[in-house]
Write an enzyme that holds these catalytic residues in place. Structure first.
Site, PDB file in Angstrom:
ATOM      1  N   CYS A 198      14.206  22.703  -9.919  1.00 56.59           N
ATOM      2  CA  CYS A 198      14.576  22.801 -11.348  1.00 56.59           C
ATOM      3  C   CYS A 198      13.387  23.076 -12.265  1.00 56.59           C
ATOM      4  CB  CYS A 198      15.307  21.538 -11.793  1.00 56.59           C
ATOM      5  SG  CYS A 198      14.228  20.119 -11.979  1.00 56.59           S
ATOM      6  N   HIS A 238       5.833  -0.516  -2.707  1.00 57.28           N
ATOM      7  CA  HIS A 238       5.393   0.240  -3.884  1.00 57.28           C
ATOM      8  C   HIS A 238       5.471   1.752  -3.700  1.00 57.28           C
ATOM      9  CE1 HIS A 238       2.967  -3.532  -5.320  1.00 57.28           C
ATOM     10  NE2 HIS A 238       4.255  -3.649  -5.510  1.00 57.28           N
ATOM     11  N   ASN A 284       0.830  -1.209   0.000  1.00 53.31           N
ATOM     12  CA  ASN A 284       0.000   0.000   0.000  1.00 53.31           C
ATOM     13  C   ASN A 284       0.860   1.252   0.000  1.00 53.31           C
ATOM     14  OD1 ASN A 284      -2.000  -1.839   0.158  1.00 53.31           O
ATOM     15  ND2 ASN A 284      -2.532  -1.450   2.301  1.00 53.31           N
TER      16      ASN A 284
HETATM   17  P1  OAD Z   1      -6.232  -5.800  -4.825  1.00 52.30           P
HETATM   18  O1  OAD Z   1      -7.267  -4.753  -5.058  1.00 52.30           O
HETATM   19  O2  OAD Z   1      -5.735  -6.558  -6.007  1.00 52.30           O
HETATM   20  O3  OAD Z   1      -6.764  -6.873  -3.778  1.00 52.30           O
HETATM   21  C1  OAD Z   1      -7.365  -6.501  -2.577  1.00 52.30           C
HETATM   22  C2  OAD Z   1      -7.656  -7.769  -1.788  1.00 52.30           C
HETATM   23  O4  OAD Z   1      -8.177  -7.371  -0.526  1.00 52.30           O
HETATM   24  C3  OAD Z   1      -8.668  -8.727  -2.418  1.00 52.30           C
HETATM   25  O5  OAD Z   1      -8.154 -10.053  -2.387  1.00 52.30           O
HETATM   26  C4  OAD Z   1      -9.896  -8.594  -1.508  1.00 52.30           C
HETATM   27  O6  OAD Z   1     -10.610  -9.822  -1.393  1.00 52.30           O
HETATM   28  C5  OAD Z   1      -9.246  -8.232  -0.185  1.00 52.30           C
HETATM   29  N1  OAD Z   1     -10.097  -7.490   0.769  1.00 52.30           N
HETATM   30  C6  OAD Z   1     -11.121  -6.645   0.510  1.00 52.30           C
HETATM   31  N2  OAD Z   1     -11.631  -6.146   1.649  1.00 52.30           N
HETATM   32  C7  OAD Z   1     -10.906  -6.683   2.668  1.00 52.30           C
HETATM   33  C8  OAD Z   1     -10.938  -6.558   4.092  1.00 52.30           C
HETATM   34  N3  OAD Z   1     -11.818  -5.776   4.695  1.00 52.30           N
HETATM   35  N4  OAD Z   1     -10.042  -7.258   4.823  1.00 52.30           N
HETATM   36  C9  OAD Z   1      -9.135  -8.063   4.203  1.00 52.30           C
HETATM   37  N5  OAD Z   1      -9.059  -8.219   2.877  1.00 52.30           N
HETATM   38  C10 OAD Z   1      -9.925  -7.541   2.113  1.00 52.30           C
HETATM   39  O7  OAD Z   1      -5.036  -5.070  -4.036  1.00 52.30           O
HETATM   40  P2  OAD Z   1      -3.514  -5.527  -3.851  1.00 52.30           P
HETATM   41  O8  OAD Z   1      -3.402  -7.002  -3.703  1.00 52.30           O
HETATM   42  O9  OAD Z   1      -2.953  -4.671  -2.791  1.00 52.30           O
HETATM   43  O10 OAD Z   1       0.288  -1.921  -7.302  1.00 52.30           O
HETATM   44  O11 OAD Z   1      -2.917  -5.106  -5.227  1.00 52.30           O
HETATM   45  C11 OAD Z   1      -1.548  -5.238  -5.431  1.00 52.30           C
HETATM   46  C12 OAD Z   1      -1.002  -4.099  -6.229  1.00 52.30           C
HETATM   47  O12 OAD Z   1      -1.741  -3.957  -7.456  1.00 52.30           O
HETATM   48  C13 OAD Z   1      -1.126  -2.737  -5.585  1.00 52.30           C
HETATM   49  O13 OAD Z   1      -0.101  -2.445  -4.685  1.00 52.30           O
HETATM   50  C14 OAD Z   1      -1.043  -1.839  -6.766  1.00 52.30           C
HETATM   51  C15 OAD Z   1      -2.075  -2.560  -7.599  1.00 52.30           C
HETATM   52  O14 OAD Z   1      -2.295  -2.208  -8.845  1.00 52.30           O
HETATM   53  C16 OAD Z   1       0.833  -0.894  -7.953  1.00 52.30           C
HETATM   54  O15 OAD Z   1       0.242   0.150  -8.103  1.00 52.30           O
HETATM   55  C17 OAD Z   1       2.215  -1.159  -8.458  1.00 52.30           C
END
Ligand code: OAD
Length: 246
Positions: A152, A120, A103
């Site tokens: 700059c 990230h 995050n």
């Molecule tokens: P995602 O949006 O891909 O996944 C979020 C996850 O959180 C899902 O598996 C949901 O089921 C889960 N979720 C939702 N609500 C929840 C809750 N209350 N408690 C626990 N889990 C819950 O997000 P990320 O896995 O963080 O990268 O995505 C990875 C990366 O892709 C991010 O850091 C970003 C993104 O595009 C970059 O920007 C490089």
């Protein structure tokens, strides 16, 4: 989710000294920050993968900055939730506790966590596209978009990692190093779909760590997890904490 599984997770944690945590957007969703791949993941008609790239930025820096400015406005107005706060508390309980997060919202730090590896980057930091200098900036909304470097005059970009870019090698090294040492890795609120972060749990598991997943939905990591707790982080982490102190 079974209470027995929560108790077992608490028991595993209580017996351990080296804890790694990997978090994703899901841990912030109960604070009101939309996840990337959830129902509210779109901004206008764009997916994160369409905007969070160097190509999108060089094509249309204003559009990409408008998205980040919108996210900054949203994140700036929310508070950490019980999930963030329990992790900050646990950092003070365990001899070694490393919080690895995908995050960029800064909510773990706002909750009091200190030992954080931000894989990230951070949305509250900007980087000069010419001089590579990094500066903190909490102005929201930003006003002039795209913002300019005060020294700059070149365009500033968010100090975040975009698709197709490499992660900071030092941060990545520390994340993998601790993953190979930890006794337990908690994997919270990530769809485990973005590399290299998604590989950390299997790396930890191969090195002998127990994997505890907290997520309302199954993920590619669910089958790897020793314990899979299906539910919201803001509800499950306080429950684990209660059982740990019994
Ligand atoms: P995602 O949006 O891909 O996944 C979020 C996850 O959180 C899902 O598996 C949901 O089921 C889960 N979720 C939702 N609500 C929840 C809750 N209350 N408690 C626990 N889990 C819950 O997000 P990320 O896995 O963080 O990268 O995505 C990875 C990366 O892709 C991010 O850091 C970003 C993104 O595009 C970059 O920007 C490089």
């Amino acid at each position: 989710m079974k209470t027995e599984d929560v108790k077992q997770a608490a028991e595993i944690l209580r017996k351990s000294k080296r804890i790694a945590v990997l978090t994703g957007a899901g841990i912030s969703s109960e604070s009101g920050v939309p996840t990337f791949r959830g129902r509210d993941g779109l901004w206008r008609q764009f997916r994160a993968e369409d905007l969070a790239t160097p190509e999108a930025f060089s094509r249309d820096p204003k559009l990409v900055w408008e998205w980040y400015d919108w996210r900054r406005g949203l994140i700036g107005n929310v508070e950490p939730n019980p999930g963030h706060r329990i992790l900050a508390k646990w950092e003070t309980l365990f001899p070694e506790f490393v919080l690895i997060t995908q995050n960029i919202d800064g909510l773990h730090a706002k909750a009091g966590s200190k030992n954080i590896l931000e894989l990230h980057g951070n949305i509250w930091k900007l980087r000069c596209t010419k001089e590579e200098t990094i500066m903190e900036n909490h102005v929201s909304p930003l006003g002039d978009i795209p913002p300019r470097c005060p020294s700059c005059g070149e365009t500033l970009r968010p100090h975040v990692v975009w698709f197709g870019e490499s992660l900071d090698p030092d941060i990545l090294h520390r994340a993998f190093a601790f993953s190979s040492l930890c006794e337990v890795m908690l994997v919270i609120g990530t769809s485990a779909s973005v590399q290299p972060a998604a590989s950390l749990p299997s790396y930890a598991s191969d090195a002998g760590a127990k994997i505890i997943e907290v997520n309302p939905d199954p993920t590619p990591l669910t089958s790897l997890a020793n314990i899979s707790l299906q539910g919201k982080a803001g509800e499950i982490l306080p429950l684990i904490d209660q059982f740990m102190s019994l």
